[in-house]
Design a protein around this motif. Structure first.
Motif, PDB file in Angstrom:
ATOM      1  N   ALA A  84       0.837  -1.204   0.000  1.00 54.96           N
ATOM      2  CA  ALA A  84       0.000   0.000   0.000  1.00 54.96           C
ATOM      3  C   ALA A  84       0.871   1.252   0.000  1.00 54.96           C
ATOM      4  O   ALA A  84       0.582   2.221  -0.726  1.00 54.96           O
ATOM      5  N   LEU A  85       1.899   1.238   0.764  1.00 59.29           N
ATOM      6  CA  LEU A  85       2.799   2.402   0.830  1.00 59.29           C
ATOM      7  C   LEU A  85       3.477   2.628  -0.522  1.00 59.29           C
ATOM      8  O   LEU A  85       3.620   3.766  -0.985  1.00 59.29           O
ATOM      9  N   LEU A  86       3.885   1.544  -1.165  1.00 59.75           N
ATOM     10  CA  LEU A  86       4.533   1.679  -2.472  1.00 59.75           C
ATOM     11  C   LEU A  86       3.543   2.219  -3.511  1.00 59.75           C
ATOM     12  O   LEU A  86       3.893   3.057  -4.350  1.00 59.75           O
ATOM     13  N   LEU A  87       2.304   1.732  -3.429  1.00 64.33           N
ATOM     14  CA  LEU A  87       1.267   2.228  -4.352  1.00 64.33           C
ATOM     15  C   LEU A  87       1.036   3.721  -4.155  1.00 64.33           C
ATOM     16  O   LEU A  87       0.792   4.460  -5.116  1.00 64.33           O
ATOM     17  N   ALA A  88       1.126   4.139  -2.879  1.00 61.72           N
ATOM     18  CA  ALA A  88       0.889   5.563  -2.572  1.00 61.72           C
ATOM     19  C   ALA A  88       2.144   6.409  -2.815  1.00 61.72           C
ATOM     20  O   ALA A  88       2.160   7.597  -2.500  1.00 61.72           O
ATOM     21  N   GLY A  89       3.168   5.774  -3.355  1.00 59.99           N
ATOM     22  CA  GLY A  89       4.392   6.523  -3.654  1.00 59.99           C
ATOM     23  C   GLY A  89       5.295   6.693  -2.444  1.00 59.99           C
ATOM     24  O   GLY A  89       6.216   7.528  -2.462  1.00 59.99           O
ATOM     25  N   GLY A  90       5.059   5.906  -1.417  1.00 58.85           N
ATOM     26  CA  GLY A  90       5.875   6.013  -0.200  1.00 58.85           C
ATOM     27  C   GLY A  90       7.201   5.271  -0.342  1.00 58.85           C
ATOM     28  O   GLY A  90       7.468   4.599  -1.340  1.00 58.85           O
ATOM     29  N   ASP A  91       7.997   5.408   0.693  1.00 58.88           N
ATOM     30  CA  ASP A  91       9.340   4.832   0.696  1.00 58.88           C
ATOM     31  C   ASP A  91       9.377   3.731   1.749  1.00 58.88           C
ATOM     32  O   ASP A  91       8.937   3.948   2.886  1.00 58.88           O
ATOM     33  N   VAL A  92       9.832   2.538   1.365  1.00 55.37           N
ATOM     34  CA  VAL A  92       9.979   1.477   2.377  1.00 55.37           C
ATOM     35  C   VAL A  92      11.408   0.951   2.361  1.00 55.37           C
ATOM     36  O   VAL A  92      12.137   1.127   1.381  1.00 55.37           O
ATOM     37  N   LEU A  93      11.775   0.287   3.462  1.00 53.17           N
ATOM     38  CA  LEU A  93      13.128  -0.269   3.572  1.00 53.17           C
ATOM     39  C   LEU A  93      13.301  -1.409   2.579  1.00 53.17           C
ATOM     40  O   LEU A  93      12.516  -2.350   2.563  1.00 53.17           O
TER      41      LEU A  93
END
Lengths: 347, 398
Positions: free
Chosen positions: A110-119
């Protein structure tokens, strides 16, 4: 060979919880405060001073993150034997271990879809939300070239294996106390000898023996087996960590052999000690939320710290840490409610 | 911090004999002998397969070569731990007197032995032949080389300076130790820190060396106090961390004390964890007569291994090779240790035991022969064989 009393066994389980709590706290610090600030080029006095005075002199690499994972796996191995011995359902335990991975992968996607950054993992390429399916199926942690969206999901893989093998040890008893840990070590040895040096299995194979040591400690302190053969098996497990560290070029230079030695000695000393008080503490809170902290540090915490880049880094990290802990609390409560719902329905 | 097997004593502490520490002392003395003999061989640039194997097996732990510092760290730590237990039941004067009787006469005897061996010219790695003079012997007897300069006859003696400094500080702070047990180690941390700051890096004399290694002994003291329930675990961990950081600091800011290459701090942390682990060891090996007997001889091993071992190596290594020479050297050290123990240490032990018994007889109330609650007739904390052995454990280590 003597069997530990109920009081002693209770104290040992409590010690394992303290170790699990320490592991979770180290994970949060290492990956969020240490790694995130490094990747952003942010210098924090706390992190710099800790590295100068603690990490470098003692040879604890990566701000204590691997040490934290090793402590979690030691506690997991120990608990897998003890919890099954106490009659707890293996299925319930598997759900408890696996659920955070599923939720964590979904949150990461979900974070990646929202353009977020993950480890991202150490050797992963471009992250895609669809990778969450591979994480949930555990394929991403085993197949070469895969890009897990949950970088630390491999720890959950080891925990799942440990839960199953711990149940075998505890329920079969007798010779299973020996052959189950030794079989795991043999599997690690064979896989490490034959798998590709750049395989994503490297970390998993290097750290798996720690969970086996946890199982050996559970058998030894529970009086299920004589001490000296267990000590020899524990040394063999440590030897595998040291060997895999050399066998995989990506792992060399991180001093995992030394870290494993610290972790195993700390864990064993604490389990054999009497920690006394049984009142609930912050440590208990961290211990029970440790898997949620594991999956949310690299997702919610990481993404929030990156999103708050306009704020001073210290403030951003404090907020990200608080959010990680809050999300872990929510995850823990939701999973507890989910697991206890059928029981309440029957009542 | 360990599983309580006996109730707290009248003094407020648990006094059961820590059998596991005997194992650790034996291992530590073996490590010290190994380090010095292996260093002698590697110093001669000789190939030695066992040494290479040991270094290879321990390389993932990033130790110093030839297991160096393992023995010293263990002895200092265990010394702080055990001597603290003893100090809680002795007056300052008695405490100092007993430590002095335990430490100094065997040291003087060992210096005479070293003097004799050095004069043969067989142990130039330890001391030059020219050091075998009466003046140097007298100078060494009061640790003179470390204060006013001169040849050192027995190089291992520097660690005794650290221990003696700890004994002196402990004797001065015994009243504090009984009332506010955490305070002496806190005061010591402050003093060590200030001294490290004030004494110049290249200063001549033992002060910098002593303050560099003193934190290890105080970590032992804190483990002892936490184990006895006299200091809260959290406070002991916090103060112990301060002392660990002081040891790290000493390495960072000192010149000529620590050998370059690192490996001191990780060894110390490992030994701390091992001590915590071994404190609760109570199995057949820990309780065996052999372990106990070997543990009683560790000070003798410490004092005699270097002159005897080096002399044997020098005599044999060219003739029969490093491995065989080392094996024979270990056997000769064992024999020399036993002779030294019987001739020097054991008579002192008996003397101290006789004096303790006589004093206990004088202090015993005349109207009753009943033991006091939580203590035995001679006023020692704890009861039974373990309590008596506990007192001896403190005596042995000193």
């Amino acid at each position: 060979m003597s069997h530990a009393s109920a009081g002693a066994r209770h104290a040992q389980v409590r010690a394992a919880r303290v170790v699990r709590a320490a592991g979770a706290a180290l994970l949060l610090y290492s990956y969020l405060w240490g790694l995130w600030s490094d990747q952003r080029g942010v210098r924090l006095a706390l992190v710099d001073e800790t590295r100068e005075w603690v990490s470098r002199p003692l040879g604890i690499g990566e701000d204590g993150g691997p040490l934290g994972i090793m402590l979690l796996l030691l506690a997991s191995g120990f608990t897998s034997v003890r919890a099954s011995g106490a009659g707890r359902s293996v299925r319930d335990r598997l759900v408890r271990v696996y659920l955070p991975l599923v939720v964590g992968a979904a949150v990461a996607a979900a974070l990646l879809l929202a353009g977020g950054d993950v480890l991202a993992g150490r050797d992963t390429g471009e992250l895609s939300p669809a990778g969450a399916f591979g994480d949930v199926g555990l394929i991403n942690y085993l197949a070469p070239g895969a890009a897990p969206v949950l970088a630390l999901g491999w720890v959950v893989c080891v925990e799942l294996i440990t839960t199953l093998t711990g149940a075998v040890i505890s329920r079969s008893g007798g010779r299973a106390v020996w052959w189950t840990p030794l079989a795991q070590l043999a599997v690690v040895g064979v896989l490490a000898a034959f798998c590709d040096p750049s395989s994503p299995l490297a970390l998993l194979l290097c750290f798996w023996p720690l969970a086996v040591i946890g199982q050996l400690v559970a058998s030894g302190t529970g009086g299920a087996a004589p001490l000296w053969p267990l000590v020899l098996a524990g040394l063999a497990a440590w030897g595998l960590v040291a060997w895999t560290e050399r066998a995989f070029p990506d792992l060399e230079g991180w001093w995992y052999g030394l870290t494993a030695c610290y972790a195993a000695l700390f864990f064993t000393a604490l389990v054999r000690a009497d920690l006394g008080s049984t009142r609930r503490s912050v440590g208990d809170w961290f211990a029970s939320r440790s898997r949620w902290i594991l999956v949310f540090t690299g997702t919610i915490g990481w993404a929030l710290a990156s999103a708050l880049s306009a704020l001073p880094p210290l403030l951003a990290l404090v907020i990200a840490s608080a959010a990680t802990l809050l999300a872990s609390e929510c995850g823990h409560r939701a999973s507890t409610a989910l697991r206890t719902a059928p029981v309440r329905g029957q009542a | 911090m360990t599983t309580p097997t006996t109730p707290p004593t009248a003094g407020g502490g648990r006094s059961e004999y820590l059998h596991g520490l005997d194992v650790l002392r034996v291992v530590a003395s073996a490590a010290i002998v190994y380090t010095h003999l292996a260093s002698w061989i590697s110093g001669k640039n000789r190939s030695w397969p066992i040494g290479d194997l040991v270094n290879a097996v321990t390389s993932p732990l990033h130790l110093r070569p030839d297991l160096a510092f393992i023995g010293v760290a263990s002895f200092l730590l265990v010394s702080g731990l055990v001597v603290t237990r003893v100090s809680l039941r002795e007056s300052p004067g008695e405490f100092l007197r007993r430590r002095a009787v335990r430490v100094l006469p065997p040291l003087w005897a060992a210096l005479i032995l070293a003097f004799a061996v050095v004069s043969t010219g067989l142990v130039r790695e330890m001391a030059p032949e020219s050091a075998a003079t009466a003046l140097h012997l007298l100078n060494n007897a009061w640790f003179g080389p470390y204060f006013v300069g001169g040849a050192v006859l027995l190089p291992v003696v520097w660690t005794l300076l650290v221990q003696l400094a700890f004994y002196a500080f402990t004797a001065l702070t015994i009243p504090l130790l009984r009332r506010w047990p955490w305070l002496p180690s806190a005061v010591a941390a402050a003093l060590i820190s200030v001294t490290t700051s004030l004494v110049p890096q290249g200063a001549v004399g033992p002060v910098r060396t002593v303050v560099a290694f003193l934190p290890i002994v105080f970590i032992g003291q804190l483990i002892s106090l936490a184990q006895a329930g006299r200091v809260r675990l959290g406070a002991a961990v916090a103060l112990g961390a301060v002392h660990l950081l002081l040891f790290v600091r000493a390495d960072l800011v000192s010149r000529g004390i620590f050998t370059p290459g690192g490996g001191y701090h990780n060894v110390l942390l490992m030994i701390v964890l091992l001590v915590l682990l071994f404190m609760s060891a109570n199995g057949p090996v820990a309780r065996s007569r052999w372990t106990r007997a070997l543990a009683r001889r560790t000070y003798s091993v410490y004092l005699v291994h270097m002159p005897i071992g080096f002399a044997v190596l020098e005599l044999l290594v060219d003739a029969i090779g490093a491995s065989w020479a080392l094996l024979i050297s270990v056997l000769v050290i064992a024999v020399a240790t036993e002779l030294f123990y019987r001739a020097v240490e054991r008579p002192l032990e008996r003397l101290l035991r006789r004096r303790r018994r006589r004093r206990a007889d004088l202090e015993r109330p005349v109207d009753t022969d009943e033991p006091t609650p939580g203590g035995n007739r001679d006023g020692l904390a704890g009861r039974g064989a373990d309590a008596g052995r506990s007192a001896r454990q403190g005596a042995d280590i000193a």
